[in-house]
Design a protein around this motif. Sequence first.
Motif, PDB file in Angstrom:
ATOM      1  N   VAL A 243       0.067   2.750  20.407  1.00 12.48           N
ATOM      2  CA  VAL A 243       0.161   2.011  18.943  1.00 12.48           C
ATOM      3  C   VAL A 243       1.279   2.494  18.126  1.00 12.48           C
ATOM      4  O   VAL A 243       1.347   1.659  17.288  1.00 12.48           O
ATOM      5  N   HIS A 244       1.860   3.517  18.233  1.00 13.92           N
ATOM      6  CA  HIS A 244       3.052   3.915  17.273  1.00 13.92           C
ATOM      7  C   HIS A 244       4.230   3.602  17.858  1.00 13.92           C
ATOM      8  O   HIS A 244       5.345   3.904  17.326  1.00 13.92           O
ATOM      9  N   HIS A 245       4.316   3.100  19.301  1.00 14.83           N
ATOM     10  CA  HIS A 245       5.566   2.708  19.803  1.00 14.83           C
ATOM     11  C   HIS A 245       6.495   1.987  18.942  1.00 14.83           C
ATOM     12  O   HIS A 245       7.901   2.184  18.706  1.00 14.83           O
ATOM     13  N   ALA A 246       6.016   0.700  18.485  1.00 11.56           N
ATOM     14  CA  ALA A 246       6.676   0.113  17.383  1.00 11.56           C
ATOM     15  C   ALA A 246       7.450   0.730  16.244  1.00 11.56           C
ATOM     16  O   ALA A 246       8.647   0.703  15.851  1.00 11.56           O
ATOM     17  N   ALA A 247       6.493   1.432  15.559  1.00 19.72           N
ATOM     18  CA  ALA A 247       6.974   2.450  14.373  1.00 19.72           C
ATOM     19  C   ALA A 247       8.045   3.197  14.912  1.00 19.72           C
ATOM     20  O   ALA A 247       8.851   3.519  14.138  1.00 19.72           O
ATOM     21  N   TYR A 248       7.632   3.821  15.977  1.00 21.65           N
ATOM     22  CA  TYR A 248       8.584   4.715  16.430  1.00 21.65           C
ATOM     23  C   TYR A 248      10.071   4.271  16.659  1.00 21.65           C
ATOM     24  O   TYR A 248      11.072   4.845  16.185  1.00 21.65           O
ATOM     25  N   MET A 249      10.292   3.166  17.183  1.00 22.62           N
ATOM     26  CA  MET A 249      11.511   2.386  17.348  1.00 22.62           C
ATOM     27  C   MET A 249      12.353   2.240  16.137  1.00 22.62           C
ATOM     28  O   MET A 249      13.426   2.050  15.921  1.00 22.62           O
ATOM     29  N   ILE A 250      11.419   1.755  15.207  1.00 24.53           N
ATOM     30  CA  ILE A 250      11.701   1.303  13.786  1.00 24.53           C
ATOM     31  C   ILE A 250      12.650   2.662  13.177  1.00 24.53           C
ATOM     32  O   ILE A 250      13.668   2.663  12.776  1.00 24.53           O
ATOM     33  N   GLU A 251      11.652   3.606  13.281  1.00 24.71           N
ATOM     34  CA  GLU A 251      12.115   4.943  12.650  1.00 24.71           C
ATOM     35  C   GLU A 251      13.482   5.735  13.447  1.00 24.71           C
ATOM     36  O   GLU A 251      14.274   6.484  12.946  1.00 24.71           O
ATOM     37  N   ALA A 291       1.198   0.357  11.801  1.00 24.39           N
ATOM     38  CA  ALA A 291       1.771   1.426  11.675  1.00 24.39           C
ATOM     39  C   ALA A 291       3.436   0.901  11.355  1.00 24.39           C
ATOM     40  O   ALA A 291       4.246   1.586  10.820  1.00 24.39           O
ATOM     41  N   ALA A 292       3.546  -0.495  12.097  1.00 25.58           N
ATOM     42  CA  ALA A 292       4.981  -0.872  11.536  1.00 25.58           C
ATOM     43  C   ALA A 292       5.167  -0.921   9.914  1.00 25.58           C
ATOM     44  O   ALA A 292       6.124  -0.704   9.446  1.00 25.58           O
ATOM     45  N   LEU A 293       4.071  -1.605   9.322  1.00 26.29           N
ATOM     46  CA  LEU A 293       4.251  -1.773   7.823  1.00 26.29           C
ATOM     47  C   LEU A 293       4.381  -0.482   7.293  1.00 26.29           C
ATOM     48  O   LEU A 293       4.483  -0.597   5.994  1.00 26.29           O
ATOM     49  N   ASP A 294       4.223   0.554   7.860  1.00 28.21           N
ATOM     50  CA  ASP A 294       4.018   1.939   7.209  1.00 28.21           C
ATOM     51  C   ASP A 294       5.579   2.456   7.305  1.00 28.21           C
ATOM     52  O   ASP A 294       5.835   3.648   6.831  1.00 28.21           O
ATOM     53  N   CYS A 295       6.529   1.548   7.695  1.00 23.44           N
ATOM     54  CA  CYS A 295       8.026   2.067   7.665  1.00 23.44           C
ATOM     55  C   CYS A 295       8.699   1.407   6.516  1.00 23.44           C
ATOM     56  O   CYS A 295       8.850  -0.018   6.585  1.00 23.44           O
ATOM     57  N   PRO A 296       9.545   2.220   5.708  1.00 23.59           N
ATOM     58  CA  PRO A 296      10.161   1.562   4.850  1.00 23.59           C
ATOM     59  C   PRO A 296      11.328   0.726   5.301  1.00 23.59           C
ATOM     60  O   PRO A 296      11.854   0.923   6.335  1.00 23.59           O
ATOM     61  N   ASP A 297      12.070  -0.138   4.655  1.00 21.60           N
ATOM     62  CA  ASP A 297      13.060  -1.205   5.115  1.00 21.60           C
ATOM     63  C   ASP A 297      12.708  -1.990   6.253  1.00 21.60           C
ATOM     64  O   ASP A 297      13.798  -2.453   6.789  1.00 21.60           O
ATOM     65  N   LEU A 298      11.403  -2.200   6.359  1.00 23.93           N
ATOM     66  CA  LEU A 298      11.148  -3.293   7.349  1.00 23.93           C
ATOM     67  C   LEU A 298      11.422  -4.719   7.141  1.00 23.93           C
ATOM     68  O   LEU A 298      10.757  -4.851   6.186  1.00 23.93           O
ATOM     69  N   ALA A 352       0.127  -3.096  -2.937  1.00 22.85           N
ATOM     70  CA  ALA A 352      -0.643  -1.915  -2.346  1.00 22.85           C
ATOM     71  C   ALA A 352      -0.138  -1.401  -0.982  1.00 22.85           C
ATOM     72  O   ALA A 352      -0.696  -0.412  -0.418  1.00 22.85           O
ATOM     73  N   HIS A 353       0.736  -2.371  -0.361  1.00 28.33           N
ATOM     74  CA  HIS A 353       1.258  -2.005   1.090  1.00 28.33           C
ATOM     75  C   HIS A 353       2.597  -1.508   0.893  1.00 28.33           C
ATOM     76  O   HIS A 353       3.217  -1.723   2.171  1.00 28.33           O
ATOM     77  N   HIS A 354       3.241  -1.254  -0.100  1.00 28.96           N
ATOM     78  CA  HIS A 354       4.553  -0.861  -0.084  1.00 28.96           C
ATOM     79  C   HIS A 354       4.690   0.339   0.594  1.00 28.96           C
ATOM     80  O   HIS A 354       4.094   1.348   0.335  1.00 28.96           O
TER      81      HIS A 354
END
Length: 427
Positions: A243-251, A291-298, A352-354
């Motif tokens: 479930v964190h794979h997408a967020a991992y690739m972003i980061e 998880a993806a929305l918890d990544c800055p600069d998305l 609230a989601h920044h």
Amino acid sequence: MTAHDSTSRATPTPRFGVNYTPTTGWFHHWLDFDLDAVRADLDSIAALGLDHIRVFPLWPLFQPNRTLIRPGAVEQLVQLVDAAGERGLDVNVDGLQGHLSSFDFQPSWTVTWHRRNIFTDPDVVAAQEEYLRTLAAALADRPNFLGMTIGNEINQFSSGPHPDPDRITPGQAAAWLRRVLDACERGAPGGFHLHAEYDAAWYQDDHPFTPAHAACLGAATAVHSWVFNGTAQQYGPRSAATVHHAAYMIELSKAWADDPHRPVWLQEVGAPHPHIATADAARFTDSTVAAALDCPDLWGVTWWCSHDVDRALADFPELEYSLGLLTNDRRVKPAGRSIARIVGAWRDDQHAHHAAPRTTALIVDAGDEDTAPHRSVCGPGGKVFDAFMRLAEAGARPTTVLAARADDRKHLAARGITEVVAPGDVR
């Protein structure tokens, strides 16, 4: 903007969209283009609250001869973009298709008796430039035209496991990317033009398209997150890794970016069956997007795909038939309801989601910064991947930094990083 720029064009809040798969004829719909059917598809997409689509002209149909770009096909693309605009949908256009859902679409003037390397042959590359420039120019005055993506995962033509690749070096890949990105810019100056690779660019040691290309060329970094790459199989469909794979690739992409706030576009992500059970699709969708929305600069999240593939069409891998947010007859599926709910909640309360900065960075040592000859440390089973997922499972919010930048205080401060950790120190 040139292809050499790493230009920050981040939106104040992330965008939400979908990769458009037509219900009638799949991408073969260009052969029998029906604007009314397209409009009905777009109505069902807009009803989910989405704000953009990514569309896919088939290269052999639009440019069947090296010196012929069919005006009628270009006009159909313009009609599709205009229909999307009427429904409040912006449009990104993928140019060189290229590769879609296990099928290759290459014009006859690049294969068999006319076999030429699509990345290095001067006549082929000049024709690609003119094709991309023509599509971009045709849409340049449309207010809902975002820009061009060079092609869908066209890097798969450059290396194994493709059965007949056009082999190139990382230097040749960079030269080709600069040329085709510049062609898009000539057609639509200032557009949001970028390129997009499948995850071999991030995980395969000898792949000629590299993380540095993805993170430094074009207007944004595009990542395509698919957990059938070994993640779901190795770690389990409900695991933190999945479930964190997408967020991992972003980061992970941020380790190579020269711009500390370069926008990253999660351009493809989906819930593939059977790797994600049908009953778990909504849960996977909720967790992955959160998880993806918890990544800055998305920049945004663009789901694959809009509608299921019609089972009357043969020879697709089984998972391709069921990836839609909507069925082939335009009924909303559980994952579609999840996306609609997420979009509604985000737009009701954007502040609230920044996403706050991620202050802990894992060191990535993949060898030479430009070619990343040891980048498999970043893939499933690699020490960077595993350390990131252990931290995520423990509730941390890690990012990544190249070993060469781990002591660069200015770089770390620009990204809000206050702690740097070696993967081997994560227990």
